[in-house]
Write a protein that holds these residues in place. Structure first.
Motif, PDB file in Angstrom:
ATOM      1  N   LYS A   1      38.905  40.237  38.253  1.00  0.00           N
ATOM      2  CA  LYS A   1      37.757  40.347  37.346  1.00  0.00           C
ATOM      3  C   LYS A   1      36.888  41.552  37.713  1.00  0.00           C
ATOM      4  O   LYS A   1      36.423  42.285  36.838  1.00  0.00           O
ATOM      5  CB  LYS A   1      36.932  39.063  37.393  1.00  0.00           C
ATOM      6  CG  LYS A   1      35.850  38.984  36.346  1.00  0.00           C
ATOM      7  CD  LYS A   1      35.116  37.668  36.416  1.00  0.00           C
ATOM      8  CE  LYS A   1      35.772  36.710  35.459  1.00  0.00           C
ATOM      9  NZ  LYS A   1      35.031  35.444  35.329  1.00  0.00           N
ATOM     10  N   LYS A   2      36.701  41.792  39.005  1.00  0.00           N
ATOM     11  CA  LYS A   2      35.913  42.936  39.478  1.00  0.00           C
ATOM     12  C   LYS A   2      36.618  44.242  39.132  1.00  0.00           C
ATOM     13  O   LYS A   2      35.989  45.200  38.688  1.00  0.00           O
ATOM     14  CB  LYS A   2      35.700  42.819  40.993  1.00  0.00           C
ATOM     15  CG  LYS A   2      35.069  44.009  41.632  1.00  0.00           C
ATOM     16  CD  LYS A   2      33.605  44.113  41.301  1.00  0.00           C
ATOM     17  CE  LYS A   2      32.987  45.233  42.134  1.00  0.00           C
ATOM     18  NZ  LYS A   2      31.976  45.954  41.425  1.00  0.00           N
TER      19      LYS A   2
ATOM     20  N   GLU B   1      50.163  44.020  45.124  1.00  0.00           N
ATOM     21  CA  GLU B   1      50.496  42.611  45.278  1.00  0.00           C
ATOM     22  C   GLU B   1      49.344  41.799  44.714  1.00  0.00           C
ATOM     23  O   GLU B   1      48.177  42.152  44.890  1.00  0.00           O
ATOM     24  CB  GLU B   1      50.729  42.271  46.745  1.00  0.00           C
ATOM     25  CG  GLU B   1      51.443  40.961  46.931  1.00  0.00           C
ATOM     26  CD  GLU B   1      51.939  40.772  48.355  1.00  0.00           C
ATOM     27  OE1 GLU B   1      51.712  39.678  48.898  1.00  0.00           O
ATOM     28  OE2 GLU B   1      52.535  41.702  48.904  1.00  0.00           O
ATOM     29  N   ILE B   2      49.684  40.741  44.012  1.00  0.00           N
ATOM     30  CA  ILE B   2      48.684  39.866  43.412  1.00  0.00           C
ATOM     31  C   ILE B   2      48.623  38.582  44.230  1.00  0.00           C
ATOM     32  O   ILE B   2      49.645  37.917  44.421  1.00  0.00           O
ATOM     33  CB  ILE B   2      49.015  39.566  41.943  1.00  0.00           C
ATOM     34  CG1 ILE B   2      49.056  40.863  41.141  1.00  0.00           C
ATOM     35  CG2 ILE B   2      47.999  38.595  41.355  1.00  0.00           C
ATOM     36  CD1 ILE B   2      49.488  40.711  39.702  1.00  0.00           C
TER      37      ILE B   2
ATOM     38  N   LYS C   1      41.427  30.441  43.021  1.00  0.00           N
ATOM     39  CA  LYS C   1      41.163  30.217  41.600  1.00  0.00           C
ATOM     40  C   LYS C   1      41.280  31.516  40.804  1.00  0.00           C
ATOM     41  O   LYS C   1      41.871  31.555  39.741  1.00  0.00           O
ATOM     42  CB  LYS C   1      39.768  29.616  41.430  1.00  0.00           C
ATOM     43  CG  LYS C   1      39.441  29.230  40.014  1.00  0.00           C
ATOM     44  CD  LYS C   1      38.091  28.559  39.922  1.00  0.00           C
ATOM     45  CE  LYS C   1      37.791  28.165  38.490  1.00  0.00           C
ATOM     46  NZ  LYS C   1      36.480  27.516  38.392  1.00  0.00           N
ATOM     47  N   GLU C   2      40.709  32.588  41.348  1.00  0.00           N
ATOM     48  CA  GLU C   2      40.794  33.896  40.708  1.00  0.00           C
ATOM     49  C   GLU C   2      41.850  34.741  41.418  1.00  0.00           C
ATOM     50  O   GLU C   2      41.930  34.739  42.639  1.00  0.00           O
ATOM     51  CB  GLU C   2      39.453  34.619  40.796  1.00  0.00           C
ATOM     52  CG  GLU C   2      38.382  34.020  39.921  1.00  0.00           C
ATOM     53  CD  GLU C   2      37.147  34.897  39.897  1.00  0.00           C
ATOM     54  OE1 GLU C   2      37.284  36.099  39.640  1.00  0.00           O
ATOM     55  OE2 GLU C   2      36.064  34.359  40.155  1.00  0.00           O
ATOM     56  N   PHE C   3      42.639  35.458  40.638  1.00  0.00           N
ATOM     57  CA  PHE C   3      43.639  36.344  41.223  1.00  0.00           C
ATOM     58  C   PHE C   3      42.947  37.504  41.916  1.00  0.00           C
ATOM     59  O   PHE C   3      41.912  37.985  41.472  1.00  0.00           O
ATOM     60  CB  PHE C   3      44.562  36.908  40.145  1.00  0.00           C
ATOM     61  CG  PHE C   3      45.484  35.890  39.534  1.00  0.00           C
ATOM     62  CD1 PHE C   3      45.648  34.626  40.065  1.00  0.00           C
ATOM     63  CD2 PHE C   3      46.211  36.201  38.402  1.00  0.00           C
ATOM     64  CE1 PHE C   3      46.493  33.708  39.495  1.00  0.00           C
ATOM     65  CE2 PHE C   3      47.067  35.287  37.818  1.00  0.00           C
ATOM     66  CZ  PHE C   3      47.205  34.037  38.373  1.00  0.00           C
ATOM     67  N   LYS C   4      43.554  37.961  43.002  1.00  0.00           N
ATOM     68  CA  LYS C   4      43.062  39.123  43.719  1.00  0.00           C
ATOM     69  C   LYS C   4      44.197  40.127  43.841  1.00  0.00           C
ATOM     70  O   LYS C   4      45.371  39.761  43.825  1.00  0.00           O
ATOM     71  CB  LYS C   4      42.564  38.731  45.109  1.00  0.00           C
ATOM     72  CG  LYS C   4      41.312  37.888  45.097  1.00  0.00           C
ATOM     73  CD  LYS C   4      40.843  37.628  46.502  1.00  0.00           C
ATOM     74  CE  LYS C   4      39.487  36.960  46.533  1.00  0.00           C
ATOM     75  NZ  LYS C   4      39.017  36.793  47.915  1.00  0.00           N
ATOM     76  N   LEU C   5      43.829  41.406  43.977  1.00  0.00           N
ATOM     77  CA  LEU C   5      44.808  42.482  44.029  1.00  0.00           C
ATOM     78  C   LEU C   5      44.615  43.325  45.277  1.00  0.00           C
ATOM     79  O   LEU C   5      43.495  43.523  45.734  1.00  0.00           O
ATOM     80  CB  LEU C   5      44.637  43.407  42.821  1.00  0.00           C
ATOM     81  CG  LEU C   5      44.536  42.781  41.454  1.00  0.00           C
ATOM     82  CD1 LEU C   5      44.085  43.822  40.448  1.00  0.00           C
ATOM     83  CD2 LEU C   5      45.863  42.202  41.052  1.00  0.00           C
ATOM     84  N   PHE C   6      45.725  43.826  45.811  1.00  0.00           N
ATOM     85  CA  PHE C   6      45.643  44.844  46.850  1.00  0.00           C
ATOM     86  C   PHE C   6      46.848  45.759  46.756  1.00  0.00           C
ATOM     87  O   PHE C   6      47.885  45.397  46.218  1.00  0.00           O
ATOM     88  CB  PHE C   6      45.491  44.235  48.253  1.00  0.00           C
ATOM     89  CG  PHE C   6      46.698  43.517  48.783  1.00  0.00           C
ATOM     90  CD1 PHE C   6      47.609  44.174  49.587  1.00  0.00           C
ATOM     91  CD2 PHE C   6      46.919  42.181  48.503  1.00  0.00           C
ATOM     92  CE1 PHE C   6      48.718  43.514  50.096  1.00  0.00           C
ATOM     93  CE2 PHE C   6      48.014  41.498  49.003  1.00  0.00           C
ATOM     94  CZ  PHE C   6      48.926  42.174  49.800  1.00  0.00           C
TER      95      PHE C   6
END
Length: 81
Positions: free
Chosen positions: A20-21, A52-53, A58-63
């Motif tokens: 979301k960010k 990678e997700i 609850k919320e997906f994060k990415l790096f």
């Protein structure tokens, strides 16, 4: 997308950035991308192992992965030539 994750220092799972960010920052940036473009970008970068997700919360994060970092470095080297 890859350079954004590098700027945010999202290079490890525990440093990952919420999707979301990422979306908010991309929509408000000069890039002017849409939600559909962002989704398409994620769908293409993940199978190539550039990002990678993290789906554990609850919320997906990415790096960005090491492969993604190498891809950025190669691109920058080729632009310098």
């Amino acid at each position: 997308m890859l350079s954004y994750l590098i700027e945010k220092n999202a290079t490890e799972k525990f440093k990952s950035v919420k999707r979301k960010k990422v979306a908010e920052d991309m929509f408000n940036s000069d890039a002017k991308i849409t939600e559909a473009t962002l989704r398409k970008c994620l769908w293409r970068l993940e199978p190539m192992k550039f990002i990678e997700i993290v789906r554990e919360e609850k919320e997906f994060k990415l790096f960005i992965t090491t492969i993604g970092i190498q891809a950025i470095q190669i691109k920058l080297e080729n632009e310098g030539e």
